[in-house]
Design an enzyme around this catalytic site. Structure first.
Site, short mmCIF file in Angstrom:
data_model
loop_
_atom_site.label_atom_id
_atom_site.label_comp_id
_atom_site.label_asym_id
_atom_site.label_seq_id
_atom_site.Cartn_x
_atom_site.Cartn_y
_atom_site.Cartn_z
N LYS A 42 0.85 -1.20 0.00
CA LYS A 42 0.00 0.00 0.00
C LYS A 42 0.87 1.24 0.00
O LYS A 42 1.90 1.27 0.70
CB LYS A 42 -0.90 0.03 1.25
CG LYS A 42 -1.52 -1.32 1.59
CD LYS A 42 -2.43 -1.25 2.80
CE LYS A 42 -2.77 -2.65 3.27
NZ LYS A 42 -1.78 -3.28 4.16
N HIS A 81 -3.49 3.47 0.66
CA HIS A 81 -3.67 3.07 2.07
C HIS A 81 -4.87 3.77 2.71
O HIS A 81 -5.64 3.18 3.44
CB HIS A 81 -2.40 3.34 2.86
CG HIS A 81 -2.21 2.45 4.03
ND1 HIS A 81 -1.00 2.04 4.48
CD2 HIS A 81 -3.10 1.87 4.88
CE1 HIS A 81 -1.14 1.26 5.54
NE2 HIS A 81 -2.40 1.15 5.81
P1 NAP Z 1 -6.02 -8.83 13.63
O1 NAP Z 1 -5.48 -9.68 12.55
O2 NAP Z 1 -7.49 -8.71 13.79
O3 NAP Z 1 -5.46 -9.32 15.03
C1 NAP Z 1 -4.09 -9.60 15.24
C2 NAP Z 1 -3.94 -10.03 16.70
O4 NAP Z 1 -4.65 -11.25 16.91
C3 NAP Z 1 -2.51 -10.28 17.09
O5 NAP Z 1 -2.37 -9.80 18.42
C4 NAP Z 1 -2.39 -11.80 17.07
O6 NAP Z 1 -1.46 -12.22 18.04
C5 NAP Z 1 -3.78 -12.24 17.45
N1 NAP Z 1 -4.20 -13.52 16.86
C6 NAP Z 1 -4.03 -13.96 15.60
N2 NAP Z 1 -4.62 -15.15 15.42
C7 NAP Z 1 -5.18 -15.49 16.60
C8 NAP Z 1 -5.91 -16.60 17.05
N3 NAP Z 1 -6.20 -17.61 16.23
N4 NAP Z 1 -6.33 -16.61 18.34
C9 NAP Z 1 -6.04 -15.60 19.19
N5 NAP Z 1 -5.34 -14.50 18.81
C10 NAP Z 1 -4.92 -14.45 17.53
O7 NAP Z 1 -5.43 -7.34 13.56
P2 NAP Z 1 -4.39 -6.58 12.61
O8 NAP Z 1 -3.04 -7.24 12.61
O9 NAP Z 1 -4.43 -5.16 12.98
O10 NAP Z 1 -5.04 -6.72 11.16
C11 NAP Z 1 -4.66 -7.72 10.22
C12 NAP Z 1 -3.85 -7.11 9.09
O11 NAP Z 1 -4.63 -6.16 8.37
C13 NAP Z 1 -2.64 -6.28 9.54
O12 NAP Z 1 -1.59 -7.08 10.01
C14 NAP Z 1 -2.35 -5.51 8.29
O13 NAP Z 1 -1.69 -6.31 7.33
C15 NAP Z 1 -3.77 -5.17 7.82
N6 NAP Z 1 -4.25 -3.82 8.28
C16 NAP Z 1 -4.55 -2.89 7.34
C17 NAP Z 1 -4.99 -1.63 7.72
C18 NAP Z 1 -5.32 -0.60 6.67
O14 NAP Z 1 -5.48 0.59 7.00
N7 NAP Z 1 -5.43 -1.00 5.42
C19 NAP Z 1 -5.16 -1.31 9.07
C20 NAP Z 1 -4.88 -2.29 10.01
C21 NAP Z 1 -4.44 -3.55 9.61
P3 NAP Z 1 -0.16 -13.09 17.65
O15 NAP Z 1 0.59 -12.37 16.58
O16 NAP Z 1 0.60 -13.17 18.93
O17 NAP Z 1 -0.69 -14.43 17.18
#
Ligand code: NAP
Length: 257
Positions: free
Chosen positions: A60, A93
């Protein structure tokens, strides 16, 4: 576009390279990163030497780089950092109302014409902005990556995207773990013999939404993949749809939400 990807926000340094390599070994083919995450080099290390055609890499460009020349230069730098010749998907983004979208989409069109990006999309676009983008872009806008999870059911946006052949990609599909503690999600998980995370991801998958959960752990990455050989009952899906919260876990510096 693979329907499951690995999110990489907050994955840095060696931990990032290890997590992406682990995901690849488990069978993840889709990796989501962004210029702003500052981890392209580490993601690239994990992808080096792999069959490029079996990978789907999304990055992005940030809102300050949406002028024509800035966008081209950012994409070229991103490719160099990742060690790739092309991106499968390049997203804006989030929007920048101070830069005309015509200029931005012209640059994306050039990158596509030069083979540097295979497809384009947007992120954090509300319906009004998405409608403008559809008018302006000569290329199809393939996805709108937005926050979407059981505590933030964006039904109107989903319907608008469906009507315009734009697939929704859910970021924070687990609500950064907040959705895992919801009582409805927990009870549906117990009824189906699944984990709350699997219920969140399956709920999104049943709506035709692409999911990119982030995890640093092989065990949780595997858990997050195991969502394709079972179904949420229609009744359970509706109970999750009816969760009244409209909770955003991400605060962006834009006034549109
Ligand atoms: P998410 O995927 O909803 O949550 C990630 C969290 O959940 C981490 O703390 C992870 O911990 C935990 N987790 C993962 N699998 C799990 C499971 N099976 N059980 C329990 N906990 C679990 O949040 P996010 O990382 O913010 O969002 C995902 C992706 O979306 C980002 O990494 C990024 O690539 C993208 N994103 C994009 C934007 C945008 O503006 N376009 C904004 C935010 C995010 P562990 O790592 O310790 O497993």
């Amino acid at each position: 576009m693979p329907i499951l990807g690995l999110g990489t926000w907050r994955l840095d340094g060696e931990e990032c390279t290890t997590a992406v390599s682990t995901a690849r070994e488990l069978g993840y083919t889709h990796i989501d990163t962004a210029d702003m995450y500052g981890n392209h080099v580490e993601v690239g290390k994990a992808l080096a030497g792999l069959d490029r055609s079996a990978l789907f890499v999304t990055s992005k460009v940030g809102p300050d780089d949406l002028r024509h020349d800035d966008l081209i230069a950012t994409c070229e730098r991103n490719l160099e950092e990742l060690g790739l010749d092309y991106l499968d998907m390049y997203l804006l983004h989030w929007p920048n109302p101070d830069i005309p979208m015509e200029e931005t989409f012209e640059a994306l069109g050039e990158l596509h014409g030069d083979g540097k990006v295979r497809s384009i999309g947007v992120s954090n676009f509300i319906i009004k902005r998405l409608a403008q983008a559809i008018e302006i872009s000569e290329l199809p806008i393939c996805t709108n990556q937005v926050e979407f999870h059981p505590l933030l059911y964006q039904e109107e946006l989903l319907r608008f995207c469906e009507a315009n052949d734009i697939v929704v990609t859910a970021y924070c599909p687990l609500g950064r773990t907040e959705a895992l503690d919801n009582e409805v999600v927990k009870s549906v998980a117990a009824e189906h013999g699944k984990t709350p995370a699997q219920v969140c991801l399956r709920w999104l998958f049943q709506k035709g939404i692409i999911v990119i959960p982030k995890s640093r752990s092989a065990e949780r990455m595997r858990e997050n993949m195991e969502i394709f050989d079972w179904e949420l009952s229609a009744e359970a899906e509706q109970r999750i749809d009816a969760i009244p919260e409209q909770k955003r876990v991400v605060r962006l510096p834009i006034a549109e939400f």
